[in-house]
Design a protein around this motif. Structure first.
Motif, PDB file in Angstrom:
ATOM      1  N   ILE A 116     -13.231  11.113  11.242  1.00 34.87           N
ATOM      2  CA  ILE A 116     -11.923  11.772  11.120  1.00 34.87           C
ATOM      3  C   ILE A 116     -11.858  12.928  12.115  1.00 34.87           C
ATOM      4  O   ILE A 116     -12.734  13.798  12.124  1.00 34.87           O
TER       5      ILE A 116
ATOM      6  N   GLU B  85     -16.562  -1.743   3.142  1.00 31.30           N
ATOM      7  CA  GLU B  85     -15.850  -1.014   4.173  1.00 31.30           C
ATOM      8  C   GLU B  85     -16.737   0.068   4.802  1.00 31.30           C
ATOM      9  O   GLU B  85     -17.738   0.491   4.229  1.00 31.30           O
TER      10      GLU B  85
ATOM     11  N   PRO C 180      -6.141  -1.423   7.986  1.00 28.85           N
ATOM     12  CA  PRO C 180      -6.787  -1.240   6.688  1.00 28.85           C
ATOM     13  C   PRO C 180      -7.441  -2.565   6.295  1.00 28.85           C
ATOM     14  O   PRO C 180      -7.320  -3.559   7.019  1.00 28.85           O
TER      15      PRO C 180
ATOM     16  N   LYS D 124     -10.743  13.667  -0.587  1.00 28.78           N
ATOM     17  CA  LYS D 124     -10.152  14.047   0.705  1.00 28.78           C
ATOM     18  C   LYS D 124      -9.626  12.834   1.460  1.00 28.78           C
ATOM     19  O   LYS D 124      -8.758  12.969   2.308  1.00 28.78           O
ATOM     20  N   ALA D 125     -10.207  11.651   1.216  1.00 26.09           N
ATOM     21  CA  ALA D 125      -9.636  10.432   1.796  1.00 26.09           C
ATOM     22  C   ALA D 125      -8.593   9.945   0.800  1.00 26.09           C
ATOM     23  O   ALA D 125      -8.933   9.534  -0.302  1.00 26.09           O
ATOM     24  N   PRO D 126      -7.308  10.041   1.153  1.00 25.86           N
ATOM     25  CA  PRO D 126      -6.264   9.734   0.165  1.00 25.86           C
ATOM     26  C   PRO D 126      -6.483   8.395  -0.533  1.00 25.86           C
ATOM     27  O   PRO D 126      -6.222   8.275  -1.731  1.00 25.86           O
ATOM     28  N   GLY D 127      -6.996   7.407   0.200  1.00 20.75           N
ATOM     29  CA  GLY D 127      -7.167   6.074  -0.379  1.00 20.75           C
ATOM     30  C   GLY D 127      -8.183   6.034  -1.496  1.00 20.75           C
ATOM     31  O   GLY D 127      -8.144   5.132  -2.346  1.00 20.75           O
ATOM     32  N   MET D 128      -9.123   6.987  -1.511  1.00 19.07           N
ATOM     33  CA  MET D 128     -10.177   6.943  -2.509  1.00 19.07           C
ATOM     34  C   MET D 128      -9.658   7.326  -3.892  1.00 19.07           C
ATOM     35  O   MET D 128     -10.365   7.200  -4.876  1.00 19.07           O
TER      36      MET D 128
ATOM     37  N   ASN E 206      -1.289   6.687   2.230  1.00 24.20           N
ATOM     38  CA  ASN E 206      -2.690   6.292   2.378  1.00 24.20           C
ATOM     39  C   ASN E 206      -2.936   5.847   3.822  1.00 24.20           C
ATOM     40  O   ASN E 206      -2.632   4.726   4.189  1.00 24.20           O
ATOM     41  N   PRO E 207      -3.485   6.761   4.656  1.00 23.19           N
ATOM     42  CA  PRO E 207      -3.513   6.533   6.103  1.00 23.19           C
ATOM     43  C   PRO E 207      -4.369   5.351   6.533  1.00 23.19           C
ATOM     44  O   PRO E 207      -5.239   4.888   5.808  1.00 23.19           O
TER      45      PRO E 207
ATOM     46  N   ILE F  46     -16.985   6.648   5.940  1.00 26.19           N
ATOM     47  CA  ILE F  46     -16.024   7.575   6.566  1.00 26.19           C
ATOM     48  C   ILE F  46     -16.615   8.983   6.553  1.00 26.19           C
ATOM     49  O   ILE F  46     -17.025   9.465   5.493  1.00 26.19           O
TER      50      ILE F  46
ATOM     51  N   ILE G  96      -6.891   3.336   9.405  1.00 30.51           N
ATOM     52  CA  ILE G  96      -7.936   3.621  10.388  1.00 30.51           C
ATOM     53  C   ILE G  96      -7.515   3.000  11.723  1.00 30.51           C
ATOM     54  O   ILE G  96      -7.095   1.840  11.771  1.00 30.51           O
TER      55      ILE G  96
ATOM     56  N   LEU H 244     -16.620  11.008   3.286  1.00 33.18           N
ATOM     57  CA  LEU H 244     -15.471  10.774   2.407  1.00 33.18           C
ATOM     58  C   LEU H 244     -15.573   9.425   1.700  1.00 33.18           C
ATOM     59  O   LEU H 244     -14.916   9.196   0.691  1.00 33.18           O
TER      60      LEU H 244
ATOM     61  N   THR I 212      -4.631  14.630  10.824  1.00 34.67           N
ATOM     62  CA  THR I 212      -5.905  14.062  11.305  1.00 34.67           C
ATOM     63  C   THR I 212      -5.756  12.555  11.481  1.00 34.67           C
ATOM     64  O   THR I 212      -4.835  11.944  10.944  1.00 34.67           O
ATOM     65  N   VAL I 213      -6.692  11.972  12.251  1.00 30.11           N
ATOM     66  CA  VAL I 213      -6.671  10.523  12.454  1.00 30.11           C
ATOM     67  C   VAL I 213      -8.082   9.971  12.231  1.00 30.11           C
ATOM     68  O   VAL I 213      -9.077  10.583  12.634  1.00 30.11           O
TER      69      VAL I 213
ATOM     70  N   ARG J  62       0.842  -1.200   0.000  1.00 29.96           N
ATOM     71  CA  ARG J  62       0.000   0.000   0.000  1.00 29.96           C
ATOM     72  C   ARG J  62       0.875   1.247   0.000  1.00 29.96           C
ATOM     73  O   ARG J  62       1.841   1.331   0.756  1.00 29.96           O
TER      74      ARG J  62
HETATM   75  P1  AMP Z   1      -9.163   0.877   4.307  1.00 30.44           P
HETATM   76  O1  AMP Z   1      -8.496   0.767   5.629  1.00 30.44           O
HETATM   77  O2  AMP Z   1      -8.607  -0.020   3.272  1.00 30.44           O
HETATM   78  O3  AMP Z   1     -10.637   0.762   4.474  1.00 30.44           O
HETATM   79  O4  AMP Z   1      -8.854   2.337   3.866  1.00 30.44           O
HETATM   80  C1  AMP Z   1      -8.951   3.383   4.808  1.00 30.44           C
HETATM   81  C2  AMP Z   1      -9.497   4.593   4.137  1.00 30.44           C
HETATM   82  O5  AMP Z   1      -9.585   5.632   5.114  1.00 30.44           O
HETATM   83  C3  AMP Z   1      -8.610   5.096   3.017  1.00 30.44           C
HETATM   84  O6  AMP Z   1      -9.428   5.502   1.929  1.00 30.44           O
HETATM   85  C4  AMP Z   1      -7.931   6.264   3.677  1.00 30.44           C
HETATM   86  O7  AMP Z   1      -7.499   7.209   2.733  1.00 30.44           O
HETATM   87  C5  AMP Z   1      -8.998   6.801   4.599  1.00 30.44           C
HETATM   88  N1  AMP Z   1      -8.433   7.576   5.717  1.00 30.44           N
HETATM   89  C6  AMP Z   1      -7.730   7.096   6.755  1.00 30.44           C
HETATM   90  N2  AMP Z   1      -7.303   8.089   7.565  1.00 30.44           N
HETATM   91  C7  AMP Z   1      -7.750   9.244   7.014  1.00 30.44           C
HETATM   92  C8  AMP Z   1      -7.634  10.624   7.369  1.00 30.44           C
HETATM   93  N3  AMP Z   1      -6.962  11.021   8.437  1.00 30.44           N
HETATM   94  N4  AMP Z   1      -8.235  11.533   6.555  1.00 30.44           N
HETATM   95  C9  AMP Z   1      -8.916  11.138   5.460  1.00 30.44           C
HETATM   96  N5  AMP Z   1      -9.051   9.845   5.065  1.00 30.44           N
HETATM   97  C10 AMP Z   1      -8.486   8.910   5.837  1.00 30.44           C
END
Ligand code: AMP
Ligand code: MG
Length: 349
Positions: free
Chosen positions: A102, A182, A144, A229-233, A64-65, A185, A67, A196, A119-120, A60
Motif C-alpha cells: 500500500i 490471496e 480483486p 485498515k484494509a476495508p475488505g477485511m 472496498n478498494p 497485504i 488491487i 493488513l 492510498t493505492v 462488491r
Molecule cells: P481482493 O482483491 O478480493 O483480494 O481484496 C483486496 C483487498 O485489498 C481488500 O481487503 C481491500 O480492502 C484491500 N485494499 C485494497 N486497496 C487498499 C488500500 N488502499 N488500503 C488498504 N487496503 C486496501
C-alpha cells in the motif's frame, strides 16, 4: 452477456488469446485470469468505468478498494508516491509474487479504483499468463478476487464460471492456482509497516528483509469489533452456506469432539460436513469428510481450502466442523481465512 472461456497452456501462451483479452480490457471490459494466489477479475485500473463494472459484477461494496496489478517496476512510479527504502527492499525480495503493498496514490489512479482512499494497493504477480495479460491490457489492471462478494475466492476457471458466467466478457483458464490464498497485504505508507492481510509471504519473511513489522489488530482480534485498515477485511468473507465451527485443541480431543458433535447432529436429523487433514480424515466414521491435504505439507492445505468450502455449498450439509490449523507461517493465513469463513466461531476443547 456471453462469457468466452479460453484455455491457455503455460508452455507456449497463445499470443492471439492474450491480445484478444488485452483488447477487452482496453475497451473497458472485464477478463478473469489466473494468478499464483487466486483468480483475479481484471479491468483497466485507470478507467473508473471499468472499476465500476468490477464492483457491479462481484456485487462488491464500492468502499472496498481494488488491487492494481502491474507487470514491471517502472510502472509503479506512475501510480505511487513516496516509495520508501523498506518498500524497495520488499519489492526486491518478493516481486513478482504474492505480496501487495500500500502506497500513497498519485492522481493517475481514479478514486473509483481505490474506493475513495488516498492510498493505492499494488502487486506484481509472478504468473506468466497474468503478466502477459497486464502488458496486453495497458499495464495497470485492477483485479480483486474473481468471486461473487461473500463467496470463497476462486482457484480454478470453473469456480470463476460458477460465480461470474454471463457477467464478464472473458475467463482465461490457466488451471489451478498454486498458492490458493490471496496475497499478503503490507501497508508501507506507515512506519513501521503493517500487515493488513496475512498470506504466503509471512511475517518472518518480511522481517528478515526490513526488520520489525506490525500486524493490524483487526487480524489478530478474536472478535470482529476492531475496525481493520484494509476495508475488505471487515466484510464476512468466504462464508459457506452452512454454519462453520472451528474445533481447536490437542489432536485427540479435537477428533473425539468432532466425532461426538457429528453423532449428535446426525441423531437430530442434520447432515454434517467435516474439514480435516490427511492425518486424521480417516478417523471420522460419520459425516461428509473432506481433507484439505497433509498437515506436513502446509501448501496443500492452503491450495485446497477455498475449493473445499465451495464444494460444501453444493452439498446439503446443515453444519460444518473444521479442525484448526497451526497459527504460524503460512498457517496464519490459512487460519485467518478459516476464521472469517466461520465468523470467528471457535470451540476450544
Ligand atoms: P481482493 O482483491 O478480493 O483480494 O481484496 C483486496 C483487498 O485489498 C481488500 O481487503 C481491500 O480492502 C484491500 N485494499 C485494497 N486497496 C487498499 C488500500 N488502499 N488500503 C488498504 N487496503 C486496501
Ligand atoms: Mg476477495
Amino acid at each position: 452477456m456471453d462469457t468466452k472461456i479460453r484455455k491457455l497452456s503455460y508452455d507456449g501462451i497463445d499470443r492471439k488469446v492474450i491480445e484478444e483479452a488485452g483488447q477487452i480490457l482496453k475497451s473497458g471490459g472485464l477478463v478473469a485470469f489466473p494468478t499464483e494466489t487466486v483468480y483475479g477479475l481484471g479491468g483497466d485500473a485507470l478507467n473508473p468505468a471499468s472499476s465500476g463494472k468490477i464492483y457491479a459484477a462481484k456485487g462488491r461494496p464500492s468502499d472496498n478498494p481494488l488491487i492494481v496489478h502491474i507487470a514491471e517496476r517502472s510502472a509503479l512510479t506512475q501510480i505511487a508516491a513516496n516509495i520508501s527504502g523498506k518498500a524497495e527492499r520488499l519489492m526486491d525480495a518478493f516481486w513478482p509474487g504474492p505480496l501487495t503493498l500500500i502506497f500513497e496514490k498519485k492522481p493517475l489512479v481514479p478514486d473509483k479504483t481505490t474506493g475513495g482512499l488516498p492510498t493505492v494497493a499494488v502487486r506484481m504477480p509472478s504468473d506468466p499468463i497474468a503478466e502477459a495479460l497486464i502488458r496486453a491490457g495497458g499495464g495497470f489492471v485492477a483485479a480483486p478476487s474473481a468471486n461473487v462478494s461473500g463467496r470463497p475466492s476462486t482457484t480454478t476457471a470453473a469456480h470463476v464460471a460458477e460465480d461470474l458466467n454471463g457477467r464478464i466478457e472473458m475467463i482465461l483458464d490457466g488451471g489451478q492456482a498454486v498458492i490458493g490464498l490471496e496475497s499478503t497485504i503490507v501497508d508501507v505508507s506507515a512506519e513501521p509497516p503493517v500487515i493488513l492481510r496475512p498470506g504466503a509471504v509471512t511475517k518472518s519473511m518480511l522481517e528478515r528483509e526490513i526488520g520489525a513489522v506490525e500486524t493490524d489488530k483487526a487480524i489478530i482480534a478474536s472478535d470482529s469489533g476492531v475496525r481493520p485498515k484494509a476495508p475488505g477485511m471487515k466484510y464476512r468473507h468466504y462464508a459457506p452456506k452452512a454454519g462453520l465451527t472451528i474445533v481447536e485443541g490437542e489432536t485427540e480431543r479435537v477428533v473425539s469432539a468432532i466425532r461426538h458433535l457429528t453423532e449428535e447432529a446426525e441423531r437430530a436429523g442434520k447432515k454434517v460436513g467435516i474439514i480435516a487433514a490427511d492425518e486424521t480424515a480417516f478417523r471420522y466414521p460419520a459425516g461428509l469428510v473432506q481433507s484439505l491435504g497433509a498437515r506436513s505439507r502446509e501448501a496443500e492445505i492452503s491450495a485446497h481450502l477455498f475449493e473445499v468450502l465451495r464444494r460444501f455449498d453444493d452439498t446439503e450439509v446443515d453444519c460444518i466442523y473444521s479442525e484448526a490449523f497451526e497459527d504460524a507461517g503460512l498457517g496464519t493465513a490459512i487460519m485467518n481465512r478459516l476464521l472469517k469463513a466461520a465468523g470467528h466461531q471457535v470451540l476450544r476443547v
